[in-house]
Design a protein around this motif. Sequence first.
Motif, mmCIF file in Angstrom:
data_model
loop_
_atom_site.group_PDB
_atom_site.id
_atom_site.type_symbol
_atom_site.label_atom_id
_atom_site.label_comp_id
_atom_site.label_asym_id
_atom_site.label_seq_id
_atom_site.Cartn_x
_atom_site.Cartn_y
_atom_site.Cartn_z
ATOM 1 N N LEU A 29 0.814 -1.212 0.000
ATOM 2 C CA LEU A 29 0.000 0.000 0.000
ATOM 3 C C LEU A 29 0.850 1.264 0.000
ATOM 4 N N HIS A 30 1.972 1.211 0.665
ATOM 5 C CA HIS A 30 2.782 2.409 0.902
ATOM 6 C C HIS A 30 4.068 2.357 0.089
ATOM 7 N N ASP A 31 4.169 3.246 -0.882
ATOM 8 C CA ASP A 31 5.394 3.370 -1.675
ATOM 9 C C ASP A 31 6.102 4.654 -1.291
ATOM 10 N N GLU A 32 7.397 4.553 -1.074
ATOM 11 C CA GLU A 32 8.176 5.758 -0.789
ATOM 12 C C GLU A 32 8.227 6.638 -2.034
ATOM 13 N N ILE A 33 8.435 7.920 -1.810
ATOM 14 C CA ILE A 33 8.557 8.858 -2.920
ATOM 15 C C ILE A 33 9.877 9.606 -2.800
ATOM 16 N N ASN A 64 7.991 8.942 3.957
ATOM 17 C CA ASN A 64 8.737 7.718 3.676
ATOM 18 C C ASN A 64 8.989 6.885 4.929
ATOM 19 N N HIS A 65 8.770 7.466 6.108
ATOM 20 C CA HIS A 65 8.986 6.749 7.365
ATOM 21 C C HIS A 65 7.680 6.427 8.102
ATOM 22 N N ILE A 66 6.576 6.397 7.380
ATOM 23 C CA ILE A 66 5.298 6.012 8.000
ATOM 24 C C ILE A 66 5.383 4.562 8.457
ATOM 25 N N THR A 67 4.851 4.313 9.650
ATOM 26 C CA THR A 67 4.825 2.961 10.207
ATOM 27 C C THR A 67 3.387 2.574 10.552
ATOM 28 N N ASP A 68 3.229 1.392 11.080
ATOM 29 C CA ASP A 68 1.929 0.879 11.533
ATOM 30 C C ASP A 68 0.865 1.038 10.438
ATOM 31 N N ILE A 69 1.202 0.585 9.239
ATOM 32 C CA ILE A 69 0.315 0.720 8.084
ATOM 33 C C ILE A 69 -0.810 -0.308 8.187
ATOM 34 N N ARG A 70 -2.062 0.196 8.107
ATOM 35 C CA ARG A 70 -3.237 -0.664 8.201
ATOM 36 C C ARG A 70 -4.197 -0.297 7.087
ATOM 37 N N LYS A 71 -4.572 -1.276 6.304
ATOM 38 C CA LYS A 71 -5.460 -1.036 5.158
ATOM 39 C C LYS A 71 -6.802 -0.499 5.627
ATOM 40 N N LYS A 72 -7.306 0.458 4.890
ATOM 41 C CA LYS A 72 -8.635 1.017 5.160
ATOM 42 C C LYS A 72 -9.546 0.549 4.039
ATOM 43 N N ASN A 73 -10.640 -0.109 4.404
ATOM 44 C CA ASN A 73 -11.500 -0.723 3.398
ATOM 45 C C ASN A 73 -12.541 0.215 2.816
ATOM 46 N N ASN A 74 -12.920 1.251 3.533
ATOM 47 C CA ASN A 74 -13.879 2.196 2.968
ATOM 48 C C ASN A 74 -13.447 3.613 3.320
ATOM 49 N N LEU A 75 -13.987 4.566 2.591
ATOM 50 C CA LEU A 75 -13.589 5.955 2.793
ATOM 51 C C LEU A 75 -14.610 6.730 3.617
ATOM 52 N N ASN A 76 -15.518 6.029 4.275
ATOM 53 C CA ASN A 76 -16.503 6.691 5.129
ATOM 54 C C ASN A 76 -15.831 7.210 6.383
ATOM 55 N N GLY A 77 -16.393 8.245 6.942
ATOM 56 C CA GLY A 77 -15.864 8.793 8.181
ATOM 57 C C GLY A 77 -16.065 10.282 8.221
ATOM 58 N N PRO A 78 -15.681 10.896 9.319
ATOM 59 C CA PRO A 78 -15.852 12.346 9.446
ATOM 60 C C PRO A 78 -14.929 13.101 8.495
ATOM 61 N N THR A 79 -15.337 14.306 8.156
ATOM 62 C CA THR A 79 -14.516 15.163 7.309
ATOM 63 C C THR A 79 -13.286 15.599 8.105
ATOM 64 N N PRO A 80 -12.097 15.415 7.549
ATOM 65 C CA PRO A 80 -10.886 15.785 8.294
ATOM 66 C C PRO A 80 -10.770 17.299 8.458
ATOM 67 N N ALA A 81 -10.146 17.711 9.554
ATOM 68 C CA ALA A 81 -9.957 19.136 9.837
ATOM 69 C C ALA A 81 -8.711 19.696 9.163
ATOM 70 N N SER A 82 -7.820 18.818 8.711
ATOM 71 C CA SER A 82 -6.597 19.276 8.049
ATOM 72 C C SER A 82 -6.065 18.165 7.154
ATOM 73 N N GLY A 83 -5.163 18.573 6.264
ATOM 74 C CA GLY A 83 -4.591 17.583 5.370
ATOM 75 C C GLY A 83 -3.390 18.113 4.614
ATOM 76 N N ILE A 84 -2.727 17.182 3.940
ATOM 77 C CA ILE A 84 -1.563 17.480 3.115
ATOM 78 C C ILE A 84 -1.815 16.833 1.759
ATOM 79 N N VAL A 85 -1.641 17.597 0.704
ATOM 80 C CA VAL A 85 -1.815 17.069 -0.648
ATOM 81 C C VAL A 85 -0.452 17.076 -1.330
ATOM 82 N N ILE A 86 0.051 15.891 -1.630
ATOM 83 C CA ILE A 86 1.317 15.763 -2.345
ATOM 84 C C ILE A 86 0.970 15.506 -3.807
ATOM 85 N N GLU A 87 1.281 16.472 -4.652
ATOM 86 C CA GLU A 87 1.023 16.331 -6.085
ATOM 87 C C GLU A 87 2.305 15.845 -6.752
#
Length: 128
Positions: A29-33, A64-87
Amino acid sequence: MKKTIIFSVVLLIGAMVWLGWNHYSTQQLHDEIAEHEVASIKLWGSQEREADSNEKQKIISWFNHITDIRKKNNLNGPTPASGIVIELNTTSKILILRSGDDFEVQSDGGAYWGRQSDLELLLEQLAL
């Protein structure tokens, strides 16, 4: 006695296969960039802005150093209060969204939760 040993060995092999597959599937799921793959990084929360070059380097390293990776099966949930968009230069995007005690990553490869203390702190600060 012999049946117990055989059963134990089969159970042990089954557990090892399951654990190995689970580890393999979450790592996929997680590829380094690399920095040269990133066109821009946008930060949003109470305000929206583009990351400067110093922040960009740090965010890529933290990602690139994210740990404890757990697959998320659906995108339901509360709207996040903040975020980062890597284009990325390929026009793909990676979203890192504040989500409870950790954060959610969404990309072409799927969605997953992860942990990285510096990213968690940045997302917390962006939400203020």
